[in-house]
Structure formats: structure tokens, C-alpha cells
Design an enzyme around this catalytic site. Structure first.
Site, PDB file in Angstrom:
ATOM      1  N   SER A 239       0.852  -1.191   0.000  1.00 16.90           N
ATOM      2  CA  SER A 239       0.000   0.000   0.000  1.00 16.90           C
ATOM      3  C   SER A 239       0.891   1.244   0.000  1.00 16.90           C
ATOM      4  O   SER A 239       1.772   1.357  -0.864  1.00 16.90           O
ATOM      5  CB  SER A 239      -0.944  -0.033   1.201  1.00 16.90           C
ATOM      6  OG  SER A 239      -1.878   1.013   1.132  1.00 16.90           O
ATOM      7  N   ARG A 308     -12.989   7.007   8.267  1.00 15.18           N
ATOM      8  CA  ARG A 308     -12.551   5.608   8.244  1.00 15.18           C
ATOM      9  C   ARG A 308     -13.572   4.716   7.550  1.00 15.18           C
ATOM     10  O   ARG A 308     -13.205   3.769   6.856  1.00 15.18           O
ATOM     11  CB  ARG A 308     -12.322   5.114   9.669  1.00 15.18           C
ATOM     12  CG  ARG A 308     -11.733   3.702   9.747  1.00 15.18           C
ATOM     13  CD  ARG A 308     -10.361   3.655   9.106  1.00 15.18           C
ATOM     14  NE  ARG A 308      -9.684   2.405   9.399  1.00 15.18           N
ATOM     15  CZ  ARG A 308      -8.422   2.140   9.087  1.00 15.18           C
ATOM     16  NH1 ARG A 308      -7.698   3.065   8.472  1.00 15.18           N
ATOM     17  NH2 ARG A 308      -7.866   0.988   9.381  1.00 15.18           N
ATOM     18  N   ASP A 451      -8.537  -5.453  -6.147  1.00 13.74           N
ATOM     19  CA  ASP A 451      -8.185  -4.199  -5.467  1.00 13.74           C
ATOM     20  C   ASP A 451      -8.777  -3.020  -6.243  1.00 13.74           C
ATOM     21  O   ASP A 451      -8.472  -2.822  -7.418  1.00 13.74           O
ATOM     22  CB  ASP A 451      -6.661  -4.080  -5.391  1.00 13.74           C
ATOM     23  CG  ASP A 451      -6.184  -2.929  -4.516  1.00 13.74           C
ATOM     24  OD1 ASP A 451      -6.982  -2.032  -4.209  1.00 13.74           O
ATOM     25  OD2 ASP A 451      -4.993  -2.926  -4.147  1.00 13.74           O
ATOM     26  N   HIS A 488      -7.903  -4.590  -1.582  1.00  8.53           N
ATOM     27  CA  HIS A 488      -6.634  -3.978  -1.185  1.00  8.53           C
ATOM     28  C   HIS A 488      -6.060  -4.630   0.076  1.00  8.53           C
ATOM     29  O   HIS A 488      -4.843  -4.714   0.241  1.00  8.53           O
ATOM     30  CB  HIS A 488      -6.838  -2.479  -0.955  1.00  8.53           C
ATOM     31  CG  HIS A 488      -5.570  -1.718  -0.745  1.00  8.53           C
ATOM     32  ND1 HIS A 488      -4.584  -1.632  -1.709  1.00  8.53           N
ATOM     33  CD2 HIS A 488      -5.105  -1.014   0.317  1.00  8.53           C
ATOM     34  CE1 HIS A 488      -3.577  -0.906  -1.256  1.00  8.53           C
ATOM     35  NE2 HIS A 488      -3.864  -0.529  -0.021  1.00  8.53           N
ATOM     36  N   ASP A 489      -6.919  -5.104   0.969  1.00 11.48           N
ATOM     37  CA  ASP A 489      -6.458  -5.706   2.222  1.00 11.48           C
ATOM     38  C   ASP A 489      -5.882  -7.103   2.052  1.00 11.48           C
ATOM     39  O   ASP A 489      -5.518  -7.745   3.042  1.00 11.48           O
ATOM     40  CB  ASP A 489      -7.598  -5.750   3.243  1.00 11.48           C
ATOM     41  CG  ASP A 489      -7.741  -4.443   4.004  1.00 11.48           C
ATOM     42  OD1 ASP A 489      -6.913  -3.536   3.784  1.00 11.48           O
ATOM     43  OD2 ASP A 489      -8.673  -4.320   4.813  1.00 11.48           O
TER      44      ASP A 489
END
Length: 510
Positions: A239, A308, A451, A488-489
Site C-alpha cells: 500500500s 474511516r 483491489d 486492497h487488504d
């Protein structure tokens, strides 16, 4: 007699209904006349009683529906009230387990600011060998601390716990691992919540704008001055860490042996910039942000929570959420509500709640802006070099930012007082030149098809640009949706799929 057509039958039925209705009205009128004659004999005067006024609505009539409950807002309001007596946010407390490197030499920054001195929080695993050739610097994502793995001084699991250790992707039997909290952060390194040595007050938004290159120059100083390492075995990150890893290599190609960039990019693109901009705007709209000067008072926890939640949407993928949540509601026995109701809403609410007091709001603003500014193009780097050189000559302080003079509008190709924008081909050549210092460095790039924040085409761009620059030691792996739907995680969750190729590359002999 045959049956009538449908339309004829309908018309006949309508006439019958009208006849019945007319007869009923006549009968009703006759009955009313008879009742009137009985009640009021001929030659008598009717005694009219005025109608009573309607009762006050507020006293006897209830609203159509009960007011809805908002437990989600109750939580936010209770938290705000709690800051009259505490608790302080987690980031403001002394975290344990990290070491502190202090540099008394100023760090001049790419956009004209200066840190007259600074601290970097770091943690290490493994042992540095005699010739100091087995060190790996591990770069973090946006909000991570230096605590990537548990150790005797801090036994809590780290953010890359399963990737680091004996026999793991980063084998601590072979390598000495250094992980830092970036400058601009809030877990020990100098950032907006730190004290400005010039006046003894917190920086807040007097902290200068930083870049990813600024972060890696500070890390390079740590490696050389604190550990005496002249050349790292590898620079590894995912990232924003993937950005830092490439930045470290392009700025200090002679100081690193190989590069690992996971779910990163060579330059930030509009979609990710737009998403981070939205998060910052939501955060700054919280009245408790107070233009960054909220320390020792109520922090902008509501804005942080919402920021968040927006970010979390970009960290995972739609297919995963379809499998994990679908359209299920948290409690289908209850009526729908405007607070978290669907399972996916409760998940986002949980992620926002967990994060809103664990990370400094100003750090989120500064570090996310550094990601937006990331661009390895030669012209960008040269402009930064010139800016820093001017600071050495003039010993200037922070240069204030300035917004555009007029609202947004489509810009023509040439504007008198604005430098001409590069076209696509020129921008590509600029990026190839900027990544030229890596042409002799082995690079491993990993992307994830699911992603949406750093799409896999951005990792392909890294690979293509490096190969165009003359690098023949570029390896590329893309994890398809059949392998990972975590988006993405994935770099945090898919230990085998990510860890195995990373381990192979780090231990490969070139």
C-alpha cells in the site's frame, strides 16, 4: 342467448351499479325528510345547537408515528461528553515496545517546509550480521505503527504478525528487520501531535506538508546513522509502504539490494486521490477539528469515524462483501432504521468506531496528502530537489499553501501563468526517467485483481515503466479473483498467496 363481449358486460354492470346507487340516494333522502318531520312538527322553530370547537390537537391527539431512535448519534454524543474528564485518545498515550531515533539535524522537505529536528519510532526483529548486509526495512501503510510483529517488549500481535518470524515470508533466522512509524504519524515519530522545539507547543497544522520521499529520506538517515548500514538487503512495503519501497530505491539505489512493492503504484491516480480527499473533507467538517488545534480538548472523533468508514469501502471488494454480508440485516425482526441496519452497515460502523480514537486526525490528513502527492516522475523529483536546495541557501521556513484563484473549470492546453501540463506520452517518458535509478535493482511487484484502491493496472504500470527504463530483473505476480477477493487488504490477509512469492524473491540469489 350468447354471452356479451367483455366490454359490453362491463358497461351493463356499470349501468346497474349507477341505478342501485341512485335508488339508495332517493331512499336516504326520504328517510331524512321523515326524521325531520318527526323531530320538528309543522309550524315549530328548530332549536339549533352550535357545534363544539375541536379539542386542542396537542392535548388529545398523538402524532401519526413515534419518533425514531438514533443510538448511533447517542454514542457519538456520549463520547463527546466523556472528554470533559477523559479518556484521552489511544495515540496520545505512551505506547510501549518501540525504540526512538532522534536526529538533531534538520530535515528540509520537498514542498518547502522544515523539521529542525525529528524523531523516528522503530522496532526490530532478528539479528544484524557482522557485515550488516542482512537488513530489511519494512514500510507501513497509512495508519500503521512500527509494531509489525510481537516481541518481548510488546507481546501484542503486530499488523504483519504472520509474515515475519522464523521460516516466514521475512525469515528472522536470516534477516534483520526494521519497521518504522513514518514522520507525520502519531505512534512515536514526529508528527502534527508532536511538540515544535521552536516554541514548545504542539505543531498541529503548523506541521509542514510532507511527501513519501520525505519519509524515506528520514528512514535512510535512521539506517545509516543509527545502525551504520550502508546497503540494505531489501526494501519491502505494501500500500503506502509499496510507494515508500520504490521511493527508497529511486532516491538511494546504491543503498538497497532489491525492492518489494505490494499493491502500490509509481504515482497516485485520480480515483485514489478523490477518495482520500473525501475523507479529509469529512474529517475537517467536524466542528471539533478546529483547524487542527483540538489537542487537550475534544478530538474530531465523529469526523474520524466517518472518514474511516469511507476508507474501509476502498479497502475491500464488492464480491467479498456479497459473499460475506449479502443483503442481510443485523436483526430482521426489527423495523428498518437510519442508523446501521444492514450487516454491511454494522461492519463499517464497527471499523469507524474502532479507529476513531486510535489515530490522530491531523496525521490522517498529512499522511493521506503525502500519498496523493506521490509521483516518481523525474520532473517531480527535480522540482523537490530544487526546493530543498533553495532552503539551504535562504534558510527559509515553511512556505504557506495557496488555493487556486478561481473555482474549478476545464483548463485549456496552455494557460499564461500556469506551466504547461505534460501530455500522456510525455508523462510516461517522465516517469520512465524518474524510475531510471532502479534499472540495476531487482524489483518484485505484486498486485491484486480485486483491489479497487490500487487497481492491478497500476502495478502493471510499475512493471512496464521499469522494463522500459532498462531493468531486466523485474518480477510480477497478480492474484486473480479466484485466489483472493479481499481487495486492497489482501496483503494483510492472504498469508500464503502473498507471503510465498515474497519469501522466494527475498531469498533468491541474483
Amino acid at each position: 342467448m350468447g354471452r356479451l363481449p367483455i366490454s359490453a358486460r362491463a358497461m351493463r354492470s356499470t349501468r346497474l351499479l349507477r341505478a342501485v346507487s341512485s335508488s339508495a340516494k332517493v331512499a336516504q333522502a326520504v328517510a331524512m325528510q321523515a326524521q325531520s318531520a318527526t323531530s320538528h312538527p309543522p309550524n315549530s322553530v328548530p332549536q339549533h345547537t352550535p357545534p363544539l370547537p375541536p379539542p386542542p390537537l396537542s392535548r388529545t391527539r398523538a402524532p401519526s408515528n413515534a419518533q425514531m431512535a438514533f443510538p448511533c448519534l447517542d454514542v457519538l454524543e456520549d463520547r463527546t461528553r466523556s472528554f470533559d474528564t477523559g479518556p484521552e485518545p489511544t495515540y496520545s498515550r505512551n505506547l510501549t515496545g518501540f525504540e526512538l531515533y532522534h536526529s538533531s539535524q534538520p530535515l528540509r522537505l520537498d514542498n518547502g517546509g522544515i523539521l529542525r529536528e525529528f524523531d523516528i519510532a522503530y522496532e526490530t526483529w532478528g539479528h544484524l550480521n557482522e557485515d550488516k548486509s542482512n537488513a530489511i526495512i519494512l514500510h507501513t501503510g497509512l495508519s500503521a505503527s512500527s509494531h509489525a510483529h510481537s516481541h518481548t517488549k510488546n507481546s501484542a500481535p503486530g499488523w504483519w504478525e504472520k509474515f515475519i518470524g522464523p521460516g516466514c515470508a521475512i525469515d528472522t533466522n536470516r534477516f534483520f528487520v526494521i519497521c518504522t512509524n513514518v514522520i507525520g504519524g502519531c505512534y512515536g515519530s514526529s508528527g502534527p501531535s508532536s511538540i515544535d522545539p521552536a516554541d514548545g507547543k504542539r505543531y498541529a497544522t503548523r506541521f509542514p506538508i510532507i511527501t513519501v520521499d520525505d519519509m524515506t529520506r528520514a528512514q535512510h538517515r535512521l539506517c545509516t546513522e543509527q545502525f551504520g548500514i550502508s546497503k540494505l538487503h531489501a526494501s519491502v512495503g505494501a500500500s503506502m509502504g509499496g510507494m515508500q519501497s520504490l521511493s527508497f530505491g529511486t532516491q538511494f539505489p546504491e543503498s538497497v539490494g532489491r525492492i518489494v512493492s505490494i499493491s502500490g503504484c509509481a504515482r497516485s491516480h485520480p480515483y485514489s486521490i478523490a477518495m482520500r480527499h473525501t475523507q479529509r473533507q469529512v474529517l475537517m467538517a467536524d466542528p471539533n477539528w478546529r483547524r487542527g488545534f483540538y489537542y487537550d480538548s475534544v478530538p474530531p472523533h465523529a469526523g474520524m469515524k466517518l472518514a474511516r468508514e469511507i476508507a474501509t469501502i476502498t479497502y475491500r471488494s464488492g464480491p467479498e462483501w456479497e459473499q460475506r454480508f449479502g443483503r442481510r440485516r443485523a436483526d430482521p425482526r426489527k423495523l428498518p432504521a437510519l442508523c446501521a441496519d444492514f450487516l454491511i452497515e454494522t461492519y463499517l460502523d464497527h471499523q469507524g468506531e474502532k479507529f476513531c480514537l486510535e489515530y490522530d486526525a491531523n496525521s490522517l490528513l498529512y499522511v493521506s496528502k503525502a500519498m496523493d502527492l506521490f509521483d516518481l516522475s523525474l520532473s517531480t523529483r527535480q522540482k523537490a530537489i530544487d526546493t530543498r536546495a533553495a532552503l539551504y541557501v535562504a534558510d527559509a521556513d515553511t512556505v504557506p499553501c495557496a488555493l487556486p484563484r478561481s473555482p474549478y473549470k476545464e483548463q485549456p492546453e496552455v494557460v499564461a501563468d500556469i506551466p504547461r501540463q505534460l501530455n500522456f506520452d510525455e508523462a510516461r517518458e517522465d516517469l520512465v526517467a524518474g524510475m531510471g535509478p532502479l534499472r540495476e535493482t531487482p524489483v518484485f511487484v505484486l498486485g491484486v485483481e480485486s483491489d479497487i484502491l490500487f487497481p492491478s493496472w497500476q502495478q502493471k504500470e510499475i512493471v512496464d515503466v521499469l522494463r522500459d527504463s532498462g531493468n531486466t530483473e523485474v518480477e510480477h505476480v497478480e492474484l486473480g479473483s479466484d485466489v483472493s477477493v479481499y481487495g486492497h487488504d489482501t496483503f494483510l490477509l492472504s498469508v500464503k498467496e502473498v507471503g510465498a512469492p515474497v519469501k522466494e524473491f527475498l531469498e533468491k540469489v541474483f
